[in-house]
Design an enzyme around this catalytic site. Structure first.
Site, PDB file in Angstrom:
ATOM      1  N   TYR A 169      19.719  32.598  34.617  1.00 35.75           N
ATOM      2  CA  TYR A 169      18.662  31.780  35.219  1.00 35.75           C
ATOM      3  C   TYR A 169      18.307  32.254  36.636  1.00 35.75           C
ATOM      4  CZ  TYR A 169      19.119  28.146  31.590  1.00 35.75           C
ATOM      5  OH  TYR A 169      19.140  27.453  30.409  1.00 35.75           O
ATOM      6  N   ASP A 212      30.297  27.107  21.983  1.00 33.41           N
ATOM      7  CA  ASP A 212      29.748  26.644  20.697  1.00 33.41           C
ATOM      8  C   ASP A 212      30.583  25.518  20.088  1.00 33.41           C
ATOM      9  OD1 ASP A 212      31.515  28.738  20.586  1.00 33.41           O
ATOM     10  OD2 ASP A 212      30.679  29.686  18.813  1.00 33.41           O
ATOM     11  N   ASP A 264      23.131  23.488  31.036  1.00 33.02           N
ATOM     12  CA  ASP A 264      21.778  22.986  30.778  1.00 33.02           C
ATOM     13  C   ASP A 264      21.720  22.366  29.379  1.00 33.02           C
ATOM     14  OD1 ASP A 264      19.105  22.554  30.993  1.00 33.02           O
ATOM     15  OD2 ASP A 264      18.502  24.651  31.041  1.00 33.02           O
TER      16      ASP A 264
END
Ligand code: NAP
Length: 417
Positions: free
Chosen positions: A160, A281, A305
């Protein structure tokens, strides 16, 4: 410090920071930015709720002196088209603690998101999102009451950070040639390229903040969430640096998961915080099936996020999720949703995301009694099913209130506690 358009209330006293400690007077000046779109509606309602809780908790002994700061469309009107005035950034630093509504990202002309600019300009490196369940709120989980998790998301690094090279450009070709010819990397022709910087400095300060939070708030564990099995030298390193930091700086207060089994036979010693890690995950599955096993999470920017919104969905969605962006002391609390422009000035939307961000802010300055009053009143309003339109459509037999009526209902509960 003198300001052109900002008026610092003379009746209040600024928060000060000395020897790394924040000193909060009984009459602190706190900054607020009402934001665009629905921002003014939710800010007006939330200011009344926070003031009512403080008045109820301290009977006039303590009072917030609010100072309006400008960013976004309102700022553009006042500062001759400047959406992001430098003096607002100065005031955010000067006042230490502020709260903001949502801001529009104007479309076109390479305009960066004001929220991203704010985080980067102020180096607000930790995005903190507490996610907890309030009785009465519709949830897809069978046991939403198990959700009481605070996410610390790294805010400044990773993919990001905007170091990207568009396919077909000269810069992209140069970097691709270097990677292929000198570094032996292999990838498809004309691939877009982005750099994923994750540093020991950036990782350690974020993880330090998360562990310190766990200590200050009697939390049981801190979980480092990463995808280090695949991205070994970035997210894997984040994990390694996290364990190293925990042992170096918090040795007396923590036990790692390996130590728990090797030295303590699986039984947590009294008063210690467990440091563990999980791959990103599997975290999405665990947070749905066994959220009660998690307490504080420290994670990289994109993981945080996604996880923040996924977890918020388990307890009512981003319409009520509170959040903050923090540096070492300077903190900007914020509603996590956007400006919902179609509802602007209709006195319609749910103010809870901003209101509960203010609860975090009251806790941050140590005014826990006022924060607790809002936390206790909130489920009562939910149980009465007196809610704004967004919750009413998820509940049976609900009464739909406007933003200001919802604030009235909450204040009336606060005043009866
Ligand atoms: P949005 O403003 O969050 O709105 C999307 C939908 O979410 C709304 O139409 C509404 O759903 C629901 N919603 C949002 N806030 C609500 C509230 N307080 N109460 C009830 N429902 C609420 O997202 P967007 O339309 O994608 O973005 C609009 C603008 O906001 C953009 O300019 C974007 O850049 C900006 N933005 C700012 C921030 C920030 O400042 N932190 C964050 C995200 C987006 P229904 O239509 O179903 O009722």
């Amino acid at each position: 410090m003198t300001y052109q358009h900002i008026t610092i209330p003379e009746s209040g006293t600024k928060i000060s920071v000395e020897s790394d400690r924040m000193h909060v007077p009984d009459n602190p000046i706190l900054g607020y930015i009402e934001g665009d779109g629905i921002g003014p509606d939710i800010t007006r309602a939330s200011l009344r709720i926070w003031d009512a809780a403080v008045e109820r908790a301290y009977g006039g002994r303590r009072k917030v002196h609010w100072c309006e700061l400008y960013m976004g469309e309102k700022a553009a009107g006042i500062y001759g088209g400047d959406f992001f005035p430098a003096e607002t950034l100065d005031a955010i630093r000067d006042l230490t603690v502020s709260i903001k509504g949502p801001l529009t990202t104007p479309v076109g002309g390479g305009f960066r998101s004001l929220n991203v600019s704010l985080r980067q300009e102020m180096d607000l490196y930790a995005c903190v999102r507490p996610v907890r369940y309030y009785t009465g709120i519709p949830s897809p989980l069978r046991h939403p009451e198990e959700v009481d998790i605070v996410i610390f998301r790294e805010n400044t690094e990773d993919v990001y950070s905007g170091i990207e090279f568009e396919s077909g450009t000269e810069a992209n070709r140069k970097l691709a040639a270097f990677l292929r010819d000198e570094m032996g990397a292999d990838f498809f022709l004309d691939a877009g390229l982005a750099i994923k910087p994750i540093s020991p400095f950036g990782s350690r300060r974020l993880i330090r903040k998360a562990i310190q939070y766990a200590i200050d708030n009697n939390r049981a564990s801190v979980t480092l969430v990463h995808k280090g099995n695949i991205m070994k030298y970035t997210e894997g390193a984040f994990r390694s640096w996290g364990y190293a930091l925990a042992k170096e700086e918090f040795r007396e207060q923590i036990v790692t998961e390996d130590e728990l089994w090797d030295e303590y036979g699986g039984t947590m010693p009294e008063g210690k915080i467990l440091i563990k890690d999980r791959i990103a995950d599997i975290m999405f599955q665990l947070l749905q099936l066994r959220p009660g096993e998690f307490d504080v999470l420290a994670t990289n920017n994109p993981n945080g996020d996604y996880l923040s919104d996924a977890l918020a969905a388990e307890v009512g969605g981003i319409g009520i999720a509170p959040g903050a962006n923090m540096a070492d002391h300077v903190a900007v609390f914020e509603a996590t949703h956007g400006t919902a422009p179609k509802y602007a000035n209709l006195d319609k939307v749910n103010p809870s995301s901003l209101t509960l961000s203010g609860v975090m802010m009251l806790e941050y300055i140590g005014w826990n009694e006022a924060a607790e009053l809002i936390n206790r009143a909130f489920p009562q309003v939910m149980e009465d099913r007196t809610v704004t339109y967004d919750f009413a459509r998820l509940m049976d037999n609900a009464t739909t209130l406007s933003t200001s009526q919802f604030a009235d209902a909450l204040i009336s509960k606060i005043n009866r506690l």
